[in-house]
Design an enzyme around this catalytic site. Sequence first.
Site, PDB file in Angstrom:
ATOM      1  N   HIS A   7       0.930  -1.022   0.033  1.00  0.00           N
ATOM      2  CA  HIS A   7       0.027   0.021  -0.105  1.00  0.00           C
ATOM      3  C   HIS A   7       0.996   1.230   0.169  1.00  0.00           C
ATOM      4  O   HIS A   7       2.140   1.233   0.508  1.00  0.00           O
ATOM      5  CB  HIS A   7      -0.963  -0.013   1.292  1.00  0.00           C
ATOM      6  CG  HIS A   7      -0.397   0.016   2.504  1.00  0.00           C
ATOM      7  ND1 HIS A   7       0.022  -1.047   3.372  1.00  0.00           N
ATOM      8  CD2 HIS A   7       0.268   1.170   3.175  1.00  0.00           C
ATOM      9  CE1 HIS A   7       0.328  -0.643   4.513  1.00  0.00           C
ATOM     10  NE2 HIS A   7       0.514   0.809   4.442  1.00  0.00           N
ATOM     11  N   HIS A  79       4.048   7.106   3.618  1.00  0.00           N
ATOM     12  CA  HIS A  79       5.138   6.131   3.362  1.00  0.00           C
ATOM     13  C   HIS A  79       4.563   5.050   2.342  1.00  0.00           C
ATOM     14  O   HIS A  79       3.320   5.277   2.081  1.00  0.00           O
ATOM     15  CB  HIS A  79       5.285   5.286   4.820  1.00  0.00           C
ATOM     16  CG  HIS A  79       4.012   4.349   5.425  1.00  0.00           C
ATOM     17  ND1 HIS A  79       3.113   5.059   6.176  1.00  0.00           N
ATOM     18  CD2 HIS A  79       3.541   3.146   5.147  1.00  0.00           C
ATOM     19  CE1 HIS A  79       2.218   3.986   6.593  1.00  0.00           C
ATOM     20  NE2 HIS A  79       2.387   2.888   5.696  1.00  0.00           N
ATOM     21  N   GLU A 130       7.687   1.089   5.143  1.00  0.00           N
ATOM     22  CA  GLU A 130       7.030   0.085   5.920  1.00  0.00           C
ATOM     23  C   GLU A 130       7.205  -1.346   5.384  1.00  0.00           C
ATOM     24  O   GLU A 130       7.150  -1.554   3.776  1.00  0.00           O
ATOM     25  CB  GLU A 130       5.765   0.189   6.121  1.00  0.00           C
ATOM     26  CG  GLU A 130       5.254  -0.696   6.921  1.00  0.00           C
ATOM     27  CD  GLU A 130       3.555  -0.630   6.995  1.00  0.00           C
ATOM     28  OE1 GLU A 130       2.963  -1.157   8.268  1.00  0.00           O
ATOM     29  OE2 GLU A 130       2.909   0.162   6.447  1.00  0.00           O
TER      30      GLU A 130
END
Length: 134
Positions: A7, A79, A130
Amino acid sequence: MIGRLNHVAIAVPDLEAGIAQYRDVLGAKVSEPQDEPDHGVTVVFVELPNTKIELLYPLGENSPIKGFLEKNASGGIHHVCYEVDDIMSARDKLLESGARVLGDGEPKIGAHGKPVLFLHPKDFNGTLVELEQV
């Protein structure tokens, strides 16, 4: 080491407006808001055919998103999240290469119920990364 893009996270100053924009204007399927107290955020996932957009909204006064929105009042990309098969192996390889893992270096459980780690943006061209174990 990294797999597919899981994502892209976007911090939003108004969660309901962000949901409406993706759902009503862009016609996307949007999840219900989900509080993530360990991360200080409320998240919503916009489901796309090839990935997801994660809308982030501050949860509590100590939310890291609160500081981000103070610097970026309109919101913005916070992010990117990549999938990894083995988060501990990925962490160890990154540390060996000199990359910095944020926090205490131990994975936390993320919004998908899977272990996640964050990598310092200064080590990745100004982008907070991440990693999520799949």
